[in-house]
Scaffold this motif. Structure first.
Motif, mmCIF file in Angstrom:
data_model
loop_
_atom_site.group_PDB
_atom_site.id
_atom_site.type_symbol
_atom_site.label_atom_id
_atom_site.label_comp_id
_atom_site.label_asym_id
_atom_site.label_seq_id
_atom_site.Cartn_x
_atom_site.Cartn_y
_atom_site.Cartn_z
ATOM 1 N N PHE A 189 19.982 61.436 -37.727
ATOM 2 C CA PHE A 189 20.163 62.122 -39.001
ATOM 3 C C PHE A 189 20.840 61.183 -39.975
ATOM 4 O O PHE A 189 21.899 60.661 -39.695
ATOM 5 C CB PHE A 189 21.050 63.347 -38.725
ATOM 6 N N GLU B 54 29.905 66.058 -53.585
ATOM 7 C CA GLU B 54 29.230 66.424 -52.323
ATOM 8 C C GLU B 54 27.767 66.769 -52.532
ATOM 9 O O GLU B 54 27.226 67.652 -51.860
ATOM 10 C CB GLU B 54 29.931 67.607 -51.656
ATOM 11 N N ILE C 108 23.945 65.885 -52.082
ATOM 12 C CA ILE C 108 23.151 65.079 -51.167
ATOM 13 C C ILE C 108 22.019 64.421 -51.938
ATOM 14 O O ILE C 108 21.212 65.097 -52.573
ATOM 15 C CB ILE C 108 22.570 65.970 -50.056
ATOM 16 N N LEU D 172 18.213 62.494 -47.543
ATOM 17 C CA LEU D 172 18.350 63.202 -46.278
ATOM 18 C C LEU D 172 17.158 62.826 -45.421
ATOM 19 O O LEU D 172 16.025 63.002 -45.842
ATOM 20 C CB LEU D 172 18.320 64.694 -46.600
ATOM 21 N N GLN D 173 17.405 62.256 -44.258
ATOM 22 C CA GLN D 173 16.279 61.927 -43.381
ATOM 23 C C GLN D 173 16.624 62.297 -41.961
ATOM 24 O O GLN D 173 17.744 62.067 -41.515
ATOM 25 C CB GLN D 173 15.976 60.423 -43.461
ATOM 26 N N LEU D 174 15.681 62.855 -41.280
ATOM 27 C CA LEU D 174 15.897 63.228 -39.895
ATOM 28 C C LEU D 174 14.729 62.741 -39.068
ATOM 29 O O LEU D 174 13.580 62.952 -39.425
ATOM 30 C CB LEU D 174 16.005 64.757 -39.788
ATOM 31 N N LEU E 261 15.914 68.043 -33.985
ATOM 32 C CA LEU E 261 17.276 68.567 -34.045
ATOM 33 C C LEU E 261 17.171 70.075 -34.085
ATOM 34 O O LEU E 261 16.424 70.618 -34.884
ATOM 35 C CB LEU E 261 17.971 68.061 -35.310
ATOM 36 N N HIS E 262 17.952 70.753 -33.245
ATOM 37 C CA HIS E 262 17.855 72.206 -33.260
ATOM 38 C C HIS E 262 18.533 72.770 -34.500
ATOM 39 O O HIS E 262 19.552 72.267 -34.942
ATOM 40 C CB HIS E 262 18.492 72.798 -31.990
ATOM 41 N N ASN E 263 17.940 73.803 -35.041
ATOM 42 C CA ASN E 263 18.422 74.435 -36.281
ATOM 43 C C ASN E 263 19.897 74.795 -36.237
ATOM 44 O O ASN E 263 20.605 74.719 -37.236
ATOM 45 C CB ASN E 263 17.617 75.716 -36.509
ATOM 46 N N LEU F 234 22.394 72.110 -37.353
ATOM 47 C CA LEU F 234 22.227 71.473 -38.668
ATOM 48 C C LEU F 234 23.487 71.496 -39.507
ATOM 49 O O LEU F 234 23.931 70.464 -40.014
ATOM 50 C CB LEU F 234 21.073 72.150 -39.427
ATOM 51 N N ASP F 235 24.107 72.682 -39.647
ATOM 52 C CA ASP F 235 25.278 72.789 -40.540
ATOM 53 C C ASP F 235 26.395 71.875 -40.105
ATOM 54 O O ASP F 235 27.037 71.215 -40.918
ATOM 55 C CB ASP F 235 25.785 74.239 -40.560
ATOM 56 N N VAL G 97 25.615 68.185 -40.869
ATOM 57 C CA VAL G 97 25.722 67.880 -42.296
ATOM 58 C C VAL G 97 27.186 67.744 -42.685
ATOM 59 O O VAL G 97 27.589 66.802 -43.385
ATOM 60 C CB VAL G 97 25.035 68.980 -43.135
ATOM 61 N N ILE H 251 28.978 64.252 -43.987
ATOM 62 C CA ILE H 251 29.559 64.141 -45.328
ATOM 63 C C ILE H 251 30.979 63.591 -45.221
ATOM 64 O O ILE H 251 31.416 62.778 -46.049
ATOM 65 C CB ILE H 251 29.538 65.506 -46.048
#
Lengths: 263, 372
Positions: free
Chosen positions: A199, A208, A210, A213-215, A219-221, A224-225, A228, A232
């Motif tokens: 990621f 803050e 973005i 963004l590259q993945l 990655l499981h949903n 994600l949070d 991220v 950051i």
């Protein structure tokens, strides 16, 4: 020599997992804690010819960026009457990775990264101040040990500052992966080869927002949070170091004119 | 040809439409355009029409020697061509955007291990099956990324590879006639969802007009297992972490719908093939008169309209009469040289029988041509 560099994905995964689990006291394969970043060294104004240049070293990854511009847009088809355009060229030196790179002509990966960097800075640079102009960014990866794209973005930020091109904020990039619910920041080549999710995030740290963004890989949903948020934080750490470097350079450069800037 | 810029009137109109919270083609915010997936007569031939954007995908397989570093895995290569027939602005050369789309497909499909490449290995270190996916953009009306991804996934799910048997030292690769080809082992189906941003407004599946006014876009590929496979951000737009999560959710929902559509189209195609095979067996039973030589069959497949074959698999007789109604193409006979009559002159003749096929003159016959 070939065997050492191109690591089998399964073997790389074993190395990472053994490192973090218990044996080395929860450390990664190069002795870092999960959220510890690599050592960052940077320098501005390294080259004479370009308007702006910078070298950034994160761990063993070393990238040199040269910026030319803003100057008149040579290609009439690409000229934009309202704002400047950015052209970026990314190149991994043939001695830059473990295996000597044979193809010197631009290949798909290099074009893609070039377009990615161009997209990133289109959001950050104040392009409307220079209509009908062009800003050229040349990225050369001298040593690649993982996270080359991130280091390239960090170096480009410094080079643009060195060239005096106005930007909305620093653009700092950081790469992360997820291993067993913990987020590993600033991954090196070995950790990249493990085929875990890769990621990459480029942020403007103050707001803050973005910018890129590259993945890669899956990655499981649910993760994600968290990823991220941690990434950051990693970008904020980088911004502190870049800012310090810019201020040092400003003091040095101003001293040549007998000015003492307030930093 | 240079792209014609949008006129100030059009631009102002589109911006006003978006500011009022509407979309130029009267869709809702999260609505996709109509997706139509067609399969061809050959395995691995898929055509996707997303609104008016049309992409054609063909998968083919070759048995080759693997590279030294990966001796027991097959490979998957993507080639994307933005054909000039799609839009006046494409010249047919490889542009940055077409490279980006190719890399996007590689990263979404190859690097997330959609196809089990180890099952493509015949003899480790000697022979593997290399797959090649060729995508051609036939019509451009916005959102090429999604259409290409759906086409590539549909084609890969549809494709059948040749069957092979390894007996100690001996390897036999069977053709389609000898043994039925085997479908690929598709581990998951990632579908991209492109979301454009124009100011505050979100545009899911941007059309051509929306693409010309949007600030930037993000493409998120997810699969039905709630895993995010690929994220790509394009253009000069900034996001917030909350917006990123929202886009991932939108992508998950759309992926469920589109994956379901792909699987239903595949089953429809499978049943259509079964009924047509049964019909062919019926037709070929009574007489051997209607047996057409292999080359004539090939020639027919070059000439006939693809969509006809997609929808209903007609028997050979019906196809023949549909094509050879009143106009026939005169072919060069094997004994004739290029001097007489000209190459493939079209004549209006009333014939019902197919004439002899065009054959490119063989190298031996070239001796009669001076200067070669």
């Amino acid at each position: 020599q070939v065997k050492e560099w191109t690591v089998d994905a399964a073997a790389a995964y074993d190395i990472i997992s053994s490192g973090i689990n218990a044996e080395y006291g929860g450390l990664r394969c190069d002795g870092r804690r999960p959220q510890e970043m690599r050592k960052l060294k940077s320098e501005l104004g390294v080259s004479e010819g370009p308007d702006g240049s910078a070298i950034v070293e994160q761990g063993y990854t070393k990238v040199l960026v040269s910026v030319f511009g803003p100057h008149e847009c040579v290609n009439r088809n690409l000229r934009d009457h309202e704002k400047a355009i950015i052209r970026c060229s990314y190149n991994l030196a043939s001695f830059g990775s473990g295996v000597r790179k044979k193809k010197m002509v631009s290949d798909k990966k290099s074009t893609e990264v070039g377009v990615m960097i161009q997209n990133t800075f289109e959001a950050a640079v104040m392009l409307d101040k220079f209509p009908k102009s062009q800003i050229d960014i040349y990225v050369q990866v001298l040593q690649g040990d993982g996270g080359e794209r991130c280091v390239a973005i960090n170096a480009t930020t410094l080079a643009l500052i060195n060239a005096g091109i106005p930007m909305k904020d620093y653009v700092c990039a950081c790469a992360a992966t997820v291993y067993q619910d913990s987020v590993l920041l600033d991954i090196n080549h070995l950790e990249e080869s493990s085929r875990g999710p890769l990621f990459m995030l480029a942020v403007m740290p103050r707001t803050e927002s973005i910018v890129q963004l590259q993945l890669d890989h899956r990655l499981h949903n649910d993760h994600l949070d968290k990823v991220v948020k941690e990434t950051i934080q990693g970008c904020r750490n980088i911004q502190v170091l870049l800012d310090r470097q810019v201020k040092e350079w400003t003091v040095e450069a101003a001293a040549a004119y007998d000015i003492k800037p307030r930093v | 040809m240079r792209e014609v810029p949008l006129s100030l009137n059009s631009k102002a109109f589109l911006e006003e439409v978006l500011r009022q919270g509407l979309r130029p083609d009267a869709r809702e915010t999260y609505d996709y355009r109509n997706i139509q997936i067609d399969f061809g007569s050959k395995w691995g031939h898929a055509e996707v029409i997303l609104g008016q954007t049309r992409v054609l995908a063909r998968v083919s397989a070759l048995v080759e020697k693997p590279p030294v570093m990966r001796p027991s895995e097959g490979s998957l290569l993507f080639f994307v061509c933005f054909s000039p027939m799609a839009s006046a602005k494409f010249t047919g050369n490889r542009t940055d955007f077409s490279t980006v789309v190719t890399r996007l497909l590689e990263r979404t499909i190859k690097e997330t291990r959609v196809i089990d490449t180890e099952s493509l290995c015949i003899v480790s270190g000697e022979k593997v099956i290399n797959l090649r996916v060729d995508l051609t953009l036939l019509d451009f009306a916005g959102n090429v990324i999604d259409a290409s991804c759906i086409a590539a996934m549909a084609a890969l799910s549809h494709f059948r590879r040749p069957d092979f048997v390894v007996n100690g030292e001996e390897v036999t690769v069977f053709t389609e006639k000898d043994r039925d080809p085997i479908p690929l082992s598709v581990l998951h189906i990632p579908i991209t969802c492109t979301i454009g941003f124009a100011g505050e407004k979100i545009l899911v599946d941007p059309s051509e007009e929306e693409e010309s006014v949007m600030d930037g876009f993000v493409s998120i590929a997810t699969n039905t297992h709630h895993e995010i496979c690929y994220i790509y951000m394009g253009g000069g737009v900034t996001l917030t972490p909350a917006l990123v999560s929202k886009c991932c959710e939108i992508s998950s929902l759309k992926t469920q719908e589109i994956s379901a559509q792909i699987t239903s189209c595949l089953t429809k195609d499978a049943t259509a093939r079964k009924t047509s095979e049964a019909a062919e067996i019926e037709a070929s039973k009574p007489t051997a008169i209607s047996s057409i030589s292999l080359q004539e069959k090939m020639d027919k497949m070059l000439v006939e309209d693809r969509t006809n074959v997609c929808e209903t698999m007609e028997t050979d007789d019906q196809v023949e009469s549909a094509q050879y109604g009143s106009i026939t193409i005169r072919y060069i006979d094997e004994t004739e040289t290029l001097d007489s009559g000209g190459v493939g002159t079209v004549q209006e003749k009333e014939t019902k029988e197919p004439t002899k096929l065009a054959t490119i003159s063989t190298p031996e016959k070239k001796e009669s041509f001076p200067g070669f």
